[in-house]
Design an enzyme around this catalytic site. Structure first.
Site, PDB file in Angstrom:
ATOM      1  CB  SER A 112      -3.265   3.121  -9.812  1.00 40.94           C
ATOM      2  OG  SER A 112      -3.854   2.638  -8.620  1.00 40.94           O
ATOM      3  CE  LYS A 113       1.211   7.058  -5.722  1.00 42.77           C
ATOM      4  NZ  LYS A 113       2.301   7.979  -5.382  1.00 42.77           N
ATOM      5  NE  ARG A 114      -2.558   6.194  -3.159  1.00 48.02           N
ATOM      6  CZ  ARG A 114      -1.434   6.343  -2.453  1.00 48.02           C
ATOM      7  NH1 ARG A 114      -0.975   5.358  -1.710  1.00 48.02           N
ATOM      8  NH2 ARG A 114      -0.773   7.470  -2.464  1.00 48.02           N
ATOM      9  CG  ASP A 115      -4.925  -0.776  -8.750  1.00 52.14           C
ATOM     10  OD1 ASP A 115      -5.940  -0.373  -8.155  1.00 52.14           O
ATOM     11  OD2 ASP A 115      -4.705  -0.564  -9.951  1.00 52.14           O
ATOM     12  CG  PHE A 149       6.131   0.514  -5.954  1.00 48.03           C
ATOM     13  CD1 PHE A 149       6.385   1.464  -6.928  1.00 48.03           C
ATOM     14  CD2 PHE A 149       4.982   0.635  -5.193  1.00 48.03           C
ATOM     15  CE1 PHE A 149       5.514   2.514  -7.139  1.00 48.03           C
ATOM     16  CE2 PHE A 149       4.109   1.686  -5.396  1.00 48.03           C
ATOM     17  CZ  PHE A 149       4.376   2.630  -6.366  1.00 48.03           C
TER      18      PHE A 149
END
Ligand code: GLU
Length: 509
Positions: free
Chosen positions: A265-268, A277
């Protein structure tokens, strides 16, 4: 079929169709990459289509971010917003009228219907029954045109009551399609709900817009993430309702967290301290700011090489591939079904290799940007020297600067443990003398002159060399000492050696 004018294979048209709801996740880049490779290999066309019909989730700047990211990787679309092409517009928000017509066609043919249930009403149904689905089992109890008389429906429409259009799914059927990666996939229509295809705001949902555009843009292969597999059943039904041939499908495996459990996920990224990203993303919300691979010091070719192997294997020992080589060897059939674990160490390994292979000129151009960011005054020709000495010693571009600030400033601290071990006050005078030798040497004779002094004075190489190294850089780590001195400047090196003597004397007191 070859297009006479463009030389392109019209039987191969693929699209990357991101929604501009935020920065493009690295999984999206992999989808773009696989589409790009497939298109190039088949002499086909790689299309960028912006799926921006969800006005609630639309994020300004996200489209430009997607384009910048593709450009950074060199995955430049043949058609798309700002790239030209005969099938535009390529932004779905500019194609609204097209979708309206098709939605109405399905309504008139009894394949879709108006539904007037309000979001609150639907919420209540879901609250009282968490398994609630708008489908054949209960649509006749709900507020829609299948249930109302024509006059009632007409009256509601004329009184501007808000409605959506839903796809009518026939129960007790099955939908089957071939997936290039998963083989034959079958869904029972009992599992499918009557999906909204046109929303209350008059915009199509993803499902309707996506298949109309794939049809009108003559997309031959849909290569996208696994999360869209279950939607494909709805899509195949819609192709059938419209009487169109569906494209071929290939659903890519998920990219998993480093632990191998669950989707990355982007929070990882923030959690594990690595980028997820391609480029940095800035926003007013501190929770929504991310460092990109680019800004973190990765080369685009390294990231691509890393990504291509997340879910695809060439079935050979070879791991390093240029984009051109990938175009030759990539094949959809060798994409795996199971999720691929995101292993940042592997990304670093590729990055290290690509940094070593880069020319010093290319690296210097990148380093000048790093230096500007860090407020370091320097120039490209000096950075050519830094790149030459440092490129084999780092995993990330910026580390050539951040781990070697001594190229720009004298050290502010010295490796105390080593000084205490090697330095005695009697050596101070010798260090001063060696400093003079350094200051009066040419780069070509530097090493010879210093080593001659050490042996003439019967000093120990193993004592003096560490002291000199620490005088120049503060640490024991770093590239060849004499090359470092030459780059920093021999007069500057003399000054550093001289100031180190005073500092060393203090350290051993
Ligand atoms: N807009 C969808 C997305 O954001 C595209 C899915 C597809 O390729 O069909 O991923």
């Amino acid at each position: 079929m070859k297009d006479e004018r463009s030389g392109q294979n019209r039987n191969c048209r693929v699209r990357f169709a991101p929604s501009p709801t935020g920065p493009l996740h690295i999984g999206g880049v992999r989808t773009a990459l696989y589409n790009y490779l497939f298109a190039r290999q088949q002499q086909g066309t790689f299309i960028l289509r912006i799926e921006d019909t969800d006005q609630v989730r639309y994020v300004p700047g996200a489209e430009q971010y997607i384009i910048n990211s593709l450009q950074w990787f060199g995955l430049v679309p043949d058609e798309g917003p700002g790239f030209g092409g005969a099938y535009g517009p390529y932004r779905q928000s500019e194609r609204k009228e097209i979708y309206d017509q098709y939605a109405m066609k399905l309504v008139h043919e009894g394949k879709a219907y108006y539904a007037f249930d309000t979001p609150d009403e639907l919420e209540k149904y879901r609250e009282s029954d968490p398994t609630f689905k708008y489908d054949a089992s209960n649509r006749m109890k709900l507020r829609n045109s299948l249930n109302f008389t024509e006059a009632q429906t007409k009256q509601l429409l004329e009184s501007s009551t808000e409605y959506v259009i839903r796809l009518k799914i026939d129960p007790k059927n099955s939908v089957t399609f071939q997936d290039r990666i998963r083989g034959e996939v079958t869904f029972s229509t009992d599992e499918l709900d009557d999906k909204v295809i046109l929303k209350g705001d008059g915009m199509p949902t993803y499902h309707l817009a996506n298949i109309i555009d794939d049809h009108l843009m003559e997309i031959s292969h849909v290569i996208r993430g696994e999360e869209w597999l279950s939607s494909t059943a709805h899509h195949v039904i819609m192709y059938d309702y419209f009487g169109w041939n569906p494209p071929e499908f290939a659903h890519l495996p998920l990219i998993l967290k480093p632990s191998g459990k669950g989707k990355l996920s982007k929070r990882d990224g923030a959690k594990f301290g690595f980028p997820v990203f391609p480029l940095s993303w800035e926003s007013g919300d501190p929770e929504d700011r991310f460092t990109g691979f680019k800004e973190d010091g990765y080369l685009p070719e390294a990231v691509l090489n890393f990504l291509v192997l997340l879910g695809w294997s060439p079935h050979s020992e070879k791991e390093m591939f240029t984009l051109d080589e990938l175009i030759q060897v990539f094949d959809i059939e060798n994409i795996v079904k199971s999720g691929a674990r995101f292993d940042i160490d592997k990304a670093l390994w590729f990055n290290q290799h690509y940094i070593i292979q880069s020319s010093n000129e290319d690296l210097a151009k990148k380093l000048i940007i790093t230096c500007e960011k860090l407020g370091i005054q320097t120039n490209e020709s000096y950075l050519l020297g830094v790149a030459a000495l440092m490129k084999e010693r780092v995993h990330k571009i910026d580390e050539m600067i951040t781990s070697a600030m001594y190229f720009f400033l004298p050290p502010t601290s010295y490796d105390e443990g080593m000084i205490k071990k090697k330095y005695k006050s009697e050596l101070g005078q010798h260090l001063e003398e060696i400093g003079k030798v350094v200051g009066s040497s040419e780069s070509s004779s530097l090493e010879h002159n210093v080593k001659s002094y050490i042996s003439e004075q019967s000093l120990k190489m193993g004592d003096i060399m560490p002291l000199l190294r620490i005088a120049i850089s503060g640490t024991m780590q770093g590239p060849d000492l004499f090359e470092t001195m030459s780059l920093v400047g021999l007069e500057e090196s003399r000054r550093r050696i001289s100031s180190s003597v005073e500092a060393y004397n203090k350290l051993i007191q």
